[in-house]
Design an enzyme around this catalytic site. Sequence first.
Site, PDB file in Angstrom:
ATOM      1  N   ASP A 329       0.883  -1.245   0.078  1.00 26.60           N
ATOM      2  CA  ASP A 329       0.125   0.047  -0.071  1.00 26.60           C
ATOM      3  C   ASP A 329       0.993   1.197   0.039  1.00 26.60           C
ATOM      4  O   ASP A 329       1.912   1.397   0.662  1.00 26.60           O
ATOM      5  CB  ASP A 329      -0.748  -0.123   1.007  1.00 26.60           C
ATOM      6  CG  ASP A 329      -1.956   1.100   1.334  1.00 26.60           C
ATOM      7  OD1 ASP A 329      -2.643   1.427   0.424  1.00 26.60           O
ATOM      8  OD2 ASP A 329      -1.603   2.045   2.534  1.00 26.60           O
ATOM      9  N   GLU A 366       1.760  -0.382  -5.094  1.00 23.74           N
ATOM     10  CA  GLU A 366       1.060   0.478  -5.456  1.00 23.74           C
ATOM     11  C   GLU A 366       1.809   1.941  -5.450  1.00 23.74           C
ATOM     12  O   GLU A 366       2.250   2.289  -4.517  1.00 23.74           O
ATOM     13  CB  GLU A 366      -0.049   0.891  -4.064  1.00 23.74           C
ATOM     14  CG  GLU A 366      -1.194   1.945  -4.538  1.00 23.74           C
ATOM     15  CD  GLU A 366      -2.322   2.245  -3.446  1.00 23.74           C
ATOM     16  OE1 GLU A 366      -3.252   2.599  -3.813  1.00 23.74           O
ATOM     17  OE2 GLU A 366      -1.812   2.091  -2.329  1.00 23.74           O
TER      18      GLU A 366
END
Length: 679
Positions: A329, A366
């Site tokens: 993330d 990401e």
Amino acid sequence: MIGLGDPQSLGATPRPGGVNFALFSAHAEKVELCLYRNGREEAHALPERSGDIWHGFVPGIGPGAEYGYRVHGPWAPELGHRFNPAKLLVDPYARALSGPLVWDPLMQGSAITQRPDRRDSASAIARSVVSAVERPLWNRPATPWPETVLYEAHPKGLTMLHPEVPKALRGRFEALASEPILDHLRRLGVTALELLPCAAWLDDRFLVERGLRNYWGYQPVGFFAPDPRYGGREAFRTMVRGLHAAGIEVIVDVVFNHSGEGDAQGPTVSLRGIDNASYYRLAEGGRAYVNDTGTGNTLNTAHPMVLRLVTDCLRHWVEELGVDGFRFDLAATMARGASGGFEGESALISALRQDPVLSRVKLIAEPWDIGPGGYRLGAFPWPFSEWNDRYRDGVRRFWRRDPGQMADLARRIAGSAEIFDHGGRTAAASVNFITAHDGFTLRDLVSYAEKRNEANGEGNRDGHNANHSEALPEAEKPARMRALLATLMVSQGTPMLLAGDELGNSQQGNNNAYAQDNPMGWIDWPGADRELTAFVARLAAIRRAHPVLRQRRFLHARVRAQDGMRDLIWRLPSGAEPRAQDWTDGQARCLCMELRGAAEGPEGEAAREAVFVICNAGESVEVQLPEGDWRQVLDSAAPDRPEAAHDAPSTCVAPQSVQLFTRPISLRSQHDDFSDETL
């Protein structure tokens, strides 16, 4: 009597005769280990400090013992120090927790006045639990990247409403390996289940005070511990074994860009109370937190002991819990150096690349955060793959019939080579997706022009605004959804499906369901669109059967030695190759792609087949096929039509549809005309 112990293994490590405890804190003055036996707290000062690691050995206890820490040191926010021994702290290395973490006023480390809050938090926080260190042999599927099909799912939401999953299992890790779920995943051709965060997280104050819960779990505290809400450590292992036995890899979403402690007004539950100045990137001399993540704080992964925490944790999830890869993330935050700037070869990224355990699993970034220069798509080195949001947006805009999208669609379905083809990376580096947990579902993408996030309690201000969505008439939705899904499955790169899209799942227009731990955020199995599910299963079978659709190497319209043909040829409906002005034609709605095995590739299965793909977002059109004996494999406008030989020189393509043709290649010398302009 507590012994000296040793600093070698951080966390709580069972040894013969007891447990060794070790905790890093560079600025602490004293560390108290608090053991909980028979409902009572027993505090023991860790007797030894080696460098910045405090340690001790407690005899007579073992796995199952509950504990926490109280760390003493200066209260000097202006210098970055927020020690408060009134707060019982979770061991960041704890392999298990005694219960869920839910915000409570007693967790607050300081008052609004910036003075320490002296209320004891022990009654409000879960205990760390000593666990055995076990590294089982895992039966890993080890699916090659070109064969990978990702399926992003919420660990709880995927099974809560499934009528065939036993009620006692729904929402737990074990349910993800139940036969109804395994059957569904196998039917879809899924090779890897990519789960939203599984590590223990905190239900934060903002949501608790509104009667909501942190459904997605992006507020981590117990980085090593599978969240007890889903069943904890053993339940997670059971799930992994079941998925591996079905040939499905497990990839978990991990959060090492921030913690659940928030900003200076947030709770003190772990890292802040252990050594705030080491674990976080600070500003204003230490009083404030750098907020490159939008969550109130940013972990300082440039610090060697924070880097160690991350790599130790990742190895734990691979070796002890069996996972096959990670989705990072806000990975741009992890790649920021000591100065805060993005570094593609940062200490953490370099550590992952050289690690003998972690470099062998799937690593997915990401590739952005909200900090300065935080959008870094394409900037991560091999062996990372990356979520490609430009694929998402480009494909959505083409099928929405936005003007001038043909050239961008061509780049995206050919693997986004202009972004990823460098440093020895492969076409699998582009993780292609139409939808993800963060945004509209596929059904909502064709049903809502604007987000509807009022249920989140933020006045509809949260969530993306640029959704490239459209509120279509009901009769037109199925064709658009099939066209989007077909595009995903015929594109070079790694496809990722969002769980529920194959069922027509809706979140009622909420494109940020992070707080919706209810039927809005769960997958609607009872309302499943069975025809759409069958179509997705067919798409997966087609991709699996035709290696030319999932090549390792990028395609650059280069001549193949095998047959003298180019590996990639773009065509217009007329059969001609596009000229420069055609690529910029704002009214162009139909693009055709002729594929062969990559010119630089080995003579594998992909070298023996040609594929012709037609993407038509406009009105019905007649498309000329290239010369050869073609076989129609797919027409998304007629999803039940069986594969069949196509004898005509052209094909009629319906609006909002994808057609796919294949033919075998005779590997003999041919000549190709290279006079036309290519993209």
